[in-house]
Write a protein that holds these residues in place. Structure first.
Motif, mmCIF file in Angstrom:
data_model
loop_
_atom_site.group_PDB
_atom_site.id
_atom_site.type_symbol
_atom_site.label_atom_id
_atom_site.label_comp_id
_atom_site.label_asym_id
_atom_site.label_seq_id
_atom_site.Cartn_x
_atom_site.Cartn_y
_atom_site.Cartn_z
ATOM 1 N N VAL A 17 0.868 -1.170 0.000
ATOM 2 C CA VAL A 17 0.000 0.000 0.000
ATOM 3 C C VAL A 17 0.909 1.225 0.000
ATOM 4 C CG1 VAL A 17 -0.085 0.022 2.536
ATOM 5 C CG2 VAL A 17 -1.888 1.181 1.229
ATOM 6 N N SER A 18 0.453 2.325 -0.615
ATOM 7 C CA SER A 18 1.236 3.552 -0.538
ATOM 8 C C SER A 18 1.105 4.141 0.865
ATOM 9 C CB SER A 18 0.756 4.563 -1.585
ATOM 10 O OG SER A 18 -0.598 4.897 -1.357
ATOM 11 N N TRP A 19 2.201 4.718 1.360
ATOM 12 C CA TRP A 19 2.202 5.290 2.697
ATOM 13 C C TRP A 19 3.190 6.452 2.749
ATOM 14 C CZ3 TRP A 19 7.176 4.937 4.467
ATOM 15 C CH2 TRP A 19 7.965 3.892 3.964
ATOM 16 N N THR A 20 3.008 7.314 3.729
ATOM 17 C CA THR A 20 4.025 8.292 4.072
ATOM 18 C C THR A 20 4.573 7.918 5.439
ATOM 19 O OG1 THR A 20 2.470 9.825 5.095
ATOM 20 C CG2 THR A 20 2.895 10.113 2.737
ATOM 21 N N THR A 21 5.742 8.406 5.750
ATOM 22 C CA THR A 21 6.414 7.972 6.977
ATOM 23 C C THR A 21 5.583 8.286 8.220
ATOM 24 O OG1 THR A 21 8.507 8.383 5.857
ATOM 25 C CG2 THR A 21 8.594 8.063 8.227
ATOM 26 N N LYS A 22 4.911 9.425 8.212
ATOM 27 C CA LYS A 22 4.139 9.790 9.407
ATOM 28 C C LYS A 22 2.986 8.820 9.671
ATOM 29 C CE LYS A 22 0.736 12.992 7.400
ATOM 30 N NZ LYS A 22 -0.429 12.173 7.748
ATOM 31 N N ASP A 23 2.579 8.050 8.656
ATOM 32 C CA ASP A 23 1.519 7.060 8.835
ATOM 33 C C ASP A 23 1.970 5.904 9.724
ATOM 34 O OD1 ASP A 23 -0.183 8.435 7.067
ATOM 35 O OD2 ASP A 23 0.603 7.331 5.335
ATOM 36 N N ILE A 24 3.261 5.617 9.719
ATOM 37 C CA ILE A 24 3.735 4.393 10.385
ATOM 38 C C ILE A 24 4.867 4.622 11.381
ATOM 39 C CG2 ILE A 24 2.973 2.890 8.510
ATOM 40 C CD1 ILE A 24 5.788 2.846 7.428
ATOM 41 N N SER A 25 5.294 5.889 11.562
ATOM 42 C CA SER A 25 6.397 6.150 12.484
ATOM 43 C C SER A 25 6.319 7.565 13.038
ATOM 44 C CB SER A 25 7.747 5.951 11.779
ATOM 45 O OG SER A 25 8.822 6.317 12.615
ATOM 46 N N LYS A 26 6.475 7.695 14.355
ATOM 47 C CA LYS A 26 6.524 9.019 14.980
ATOM 48 C C LYS A 26 7.928 9.611 14.934
ATOM 49 C CE LYS A 26 2.716 8.275 18.245
ATOM 50 N NZ LYS A 26 2.324 8.206 19.690
ATOM 51 N N SER A 27 8.924 8.751 15.004
ATOM 52 C CA SER A 27 10.317 9.202 15.088
ATOM 53 C C SER A 27 10.966 9.386 13.726
ATOM 54 C CB SER A 27 11.142 8.190 15.884
ATOM 55 O OG SER A 27 11.200 6.943 15.182
ATOM 56 N N GLY A 28 10.358 8.823 12.682
ATOM 57 C CA GLY A 28 10.990 8.793 11.375
ATOM 58 C C GLY A 28 11.816 7.547 11.150
#
Length: 268
Positions: free
Chosen positions: A216-227
């Protein structure tokens, strides 16, 4: 200005007359490192992808047989990084701008008589751009061989040094990238600030994954708070030295194979 690249292998140090008189330019391997300037968590600098690319390439070119003509272009530091742009410091090009840049670099090299170009990409967010630009350059010039390659795909031992969880779920600023940065630019790594963070695991019943065959397409903020997407807390310089040696050995073989590569005779 050549950074980790051996000066005798750095394309911009050549003169135009040396390029004009270069023998057998159709088999000279020109390598364009492509990186990114994007967040890599609180412990790594923005330059990670570009640094890894030029660090690996420099090591490989140092090991390469001097009789194989291969040159590195200056690194393209900016890439398509909009999946990270919610984190300050990330600089991103659009896919159109990056594609146009690669196309125009390729066209310039073709006009100079070169026929083998490697797009050595170290950023996981843009392999598709490399592939499309490479195909378009070859369609435009049917004797131009363009190789859209990912730095980490050369044969290497990296996954053998990671935990099973990291090998499966670590995607960004984790153990491998942090370890190799400890080998390449140790003074820029703030290991005391490293945090581990994995993406939410998908249920076993689903075929969809964050990366892989059915993503699935995602951006980092979707799956990580720290980056961070992985565990950098287990990184070591010793591990990084081994990774750097292994990946650069793989790239020595890649460059040799590209130098020897020929298209089959025309089928028309």
């Amino acid at each position: 200005m050549h950074s980790f690249i051996p000066p005798e292998r750095f394309f911009p140090y050549l003169t135009w007359t040396e390029i004009q008189d270069m023998p057998h330019k159709e088999n000279v391997v020109i390598i364009q490192p492509v990186g990114a300037i994007e967040q890599h968590g609180p412990h790594l600098p923005l330059i990670v992808d570009a640094a890894i690319g030029v660090g690996v390439l420099g090591k490989a070119l140092t090991k390469l047989d001097a009789n194989i003509p291969a040159y590195a272009l200056p690194t393209l530091y900016y890439g398509k990084s909009n999946e990270h742009w919610h984190f300050p410091g990330t600089i991103t090009l659009s896919s159109e701008t990056l594609t146009a840049t690669i196309m125009e670099v390729g066209e310039s090299l073709y006009r100079a008589g070169f026929r083998k170009l490697v797009l050595m990409n170290s950023h996981g967010g843009q392999p598709q751009i490399m592939q499309m630009a490479a195909r378009d350059l070859h369609v435009q010039y049917d004797d131009f061989l363009v190789f859209p390659l990912f730095t980490w795909r050369a044969p290497n031992i990296t996954k053998e040094l990671l935990t099973p969880k990291e090998a499966k779920l670590g995607m960004h600023a984790g153990d491998a990238e942090t370890s190799i940065m400890l080998a390449i630019l140790p003074e820029q790594v703030k290991l005391e600030k490293a945090v581990a963070e994995y993406p939410p695991e998908q249920p076993d019943s689903t075929l969809i994954s964050w990366e892989g065959q059915l993503p699935v397409s995602w951006t980092t903020k979707d799956i990580s708070k720290s980056g961070v997407i992985g565990d950098p807390t287990t990184a070591t310089k010793e591990k990084g030295d081994r990774i750097l040696e292994s990946v650069s050995d793989g790239w020595v073989q890649v460059i040799k194979d590209i130098y020897a590569f020929r298209l089959p005779e025309s089928l028309s």
